[in-house]
Design an enzyme around this catalytic site. Sequence first.
Site, PDB file in Angstrom:
ATOM      1  N   ARG A  78       0.894  -1.119  -0.067  1.00 20.05           N
ATOM      2  CA  ARG A  78      -0.037  -0.121  -0.161  1.00 20.05           C
ATOM      3  C   ARG A  78       0.848   1.275   0.107  1.00 20.05           C
ATOM      4  NH1 ARG A  78      -1.229   1.864   4.455  1.00 20.05           N
ATOM      5  NH2 ARG A  78      -1.968  -0.181   5.436  1.00 20.05           N
ATOM      6  N   TYR A 131     -16.948  16.890 -15.384  1.00 22.60           N
ATOM      7  CA  TYR A 131     -17.190  15.293 -15.608  1.00 22.60           C
ATOM      8  C   TYR A 131     -17.966  15.257 -14.423  1.00 22.60           C
ATOM      9  CZ  TYR A 131     -16.668  10.287 -14.820  1.00 22.60           C
ATOM     10  OH  TYR A 131     -16.800   9.062 -14.535  1.00 22.60           O
ATOM     11  N   ASP A 204      -8.039  18.784 -14.228  1.00 21.15           N
ATOM     12  CA  ASP A 204      -8.277  17.440 -14.691  1.00 21.15           C
ATOM     13  C   ASP A 204      -7.864  17.431 -16.156  1.00 21.15           C
ATOM     14  OD1 ASP A 204      -9.427  14.992 -15.766  1.00 21.15           O
ATOM     15  OD2 ASP A 204     -11.216  15.233 -14.537  1.00 21.15           O
ATOM     16  N   LYS A 229      -8.710   6.288 -19.287  1.00 24.96           N
ATOM     17  CA  LYS A 229      -9.039   7.008 -20.605  1.00 24.96           C
ATOM     18  C   LYS A 229      -7.776   6.713 -21.362  1.00 24.96           C
ATOM     19  CE  LYS A 229     -12.743   7.617 -18.256  1.00 24.96           C
ATOM     20  NZ  LYS A 229     -13.063   8.839 -17.555  1.00 24.96           N
TER      21      LYS A 229
HETATM   22  C1  LIG Z   1     -13.592   9.305 -16.376  1.00 23.52           C
HETATM   23  C2  LIG Z   1     -13.289  10.535 -15.794  1.00 23.52           C
HETATM   24  C3  LIG Z   1     -12.997  10.817 -14.561  1.00 23.52           C
HETATM   25  C4  LIG Z   1     -13.120   9.490 -13.616  1.00 23.52           C
HETATM   26  O1  LIG Z   1     -12.287   8.675 -13.699  1.00 23.52           O
HETATM   27  P1  LIG Z   1     -12.687   7.148 -13.297  1.00 23.52           P
HETATM   28  O2  LIG Z   1     -11.257   6.312 -13.542  1.00 23.52           O
HETATM   29  O3  LIG Z   1     -13.678   6.670 -14.243  1.00 23.52           O
HETATM   30  O4  LIG Z   1     -12.769   7.158 -11.738  1.00 23.52           O
HETATM   31  C5  LIG Z   1     -12.667  12.077 -14.222  1.00 23.52           C
HETATM   32  N1  LIG Z   1     -12.468  13.153 -15.150  1.00 23.52           N
HETATM   33  C6  LIG Z   1     -12.805  12.718 -16.245  1.00 23.52           C
HETATM   34  C7  LIG Z   1     -12.713  14.110 -17.234  1.00 23.52           C
HETATM   35  C8  LIG Z   1     -13.050  11.602 -16.836  1.00 23.52           C
HETATM   36  O5  LIG Z   1     -13.308  11.402 -18.131  1.00 23.52           O
END
Ligand SMILES: *Cc1c(COP(=O)(O)O)cnc(C)c1O
Length: 422
Positions: A78, A131, A204, A229
């Site tokens: 961890r 998001y 982000d 992604k």
């Molecule tokens: C998918 C997404 C998230 C969240 O991420 P997860 O891996 O699904 O928890 C946050 N910000 C954006 C822009 C996203 O597309």
Amino acid sequence: MSDIHESPGAQDAHTEPAHIEPALTEHDWTAAGFATRAIHVGSDPDAATGAVVPAIYQVSTYKQDGVGGLRGGYEYSRSANPTRAALEEALASVEGGAAGFAFASGLAAEDTLLRAALRPGDHVVVPNDAYGGTYRLIARVFGPWGIEHTPVDLSDLDAVAEAIQPGRTRLVWVETPTNPLLTVSDIAAISALARAAGAVLAVDNTFATPYLQQPLALGADVVVHSTTKYVGGHSDVVGGALVVADGAQLPVGLEGPTGTTSVRDAVAFHQNASGAIAGPFDAWLTLRGLKTLAVRMDRHCASALAVARFLEDHSAVTEVIYPGLPSHPGHELAARQMRGFGGMVAFRTTSEEAALAVCARTRVFTLAESLGGVESLIEHPGRMTHASVAGSALEVPADLVRLSVGLEDVADLVADLGQALA
Ligand SMILES: *Cc1c(COP(=O)(O)O)cnc(C)c1O
């Protein structure tokens, strides 16, 4: 064994291959280009075997040579794991940050940052088309713990300045381009506003990726990723990351749990204390994806532009939203702030029924949530990814369709949309 055939003396015990002293120190990649760093940083060939790819250290604990005698600092997975460390080092390098932290999901990364930077009574400025999961986390998880938030159109700098409450706003959350409306906002300008208020600026960077946009160089304190992604890129792993800028400080007046004001220290503490870490196999898959990010993004960008241009000329489409089109209100800013315009395209149709019908009819574009993988995806944000924000300030138009333009032949993608819209 090919040298057996090339040199008849190779089997002779006295014939040794020429011995060249190897470089003993690890190569310094700091001056290398993006793709070189994405491939090599964190991936030094294994000291014991020469393996050119980091091993999957599927292990929870590490033998100590006497109490506290840790080999390489590893104690319990961890706290740190070599496969995760390889990914974290690579992520820090490609974002130009001081430290990277890998999590079980993008939202786990966000949750850790929010806990590290905020205390009850604090206020956060969030994009009014963030998001949906980010908004849900801030509004419905952190809300009951005493965090207030103001949704704002981040492309309107006056509105951002007005939303910041001096002395109360501790965090400004930026997403650019946003999901799903692809709004582009000025990271450097918002960074100046956040800094003047003593607040942390988090960006982000999931949609843009570190290849297309470098928020830390534009003044952000922390970059957030859903590595699920584009970074992972193959729709085979869920993960998240934080990358912290060198010297980034917690909101003015806040001391972290380790007694310092460093964001890096606070995030490191919280990653271990809350424990929402990426597992070794997930970290390995994510690092494998990161190595090809640059070439994938070049193709995503080129194909998305071709798809956007096709949709622009289609009579069943009322509006195409893509930062690479001159018609996009953020086009010039995106051209300045990004290396390319990304692989996401949104478009509006004539009605919700029409939008749902297109989503039902494509064959090459798969109807699914998520984005950033090699395969093209189509979805209806209102009913799918953004259903959780229905009725809030973040509600999206019902006639909106979102595309994640993948790496198939672009002619097949355009033909598929053509038949689905016909
Ligand atoms: C998918 C997404 C998230 C969240 O991420 P997860 O891996 O699904 O928890 C946050 N910000 C954006 C822009 C996203 O597309």
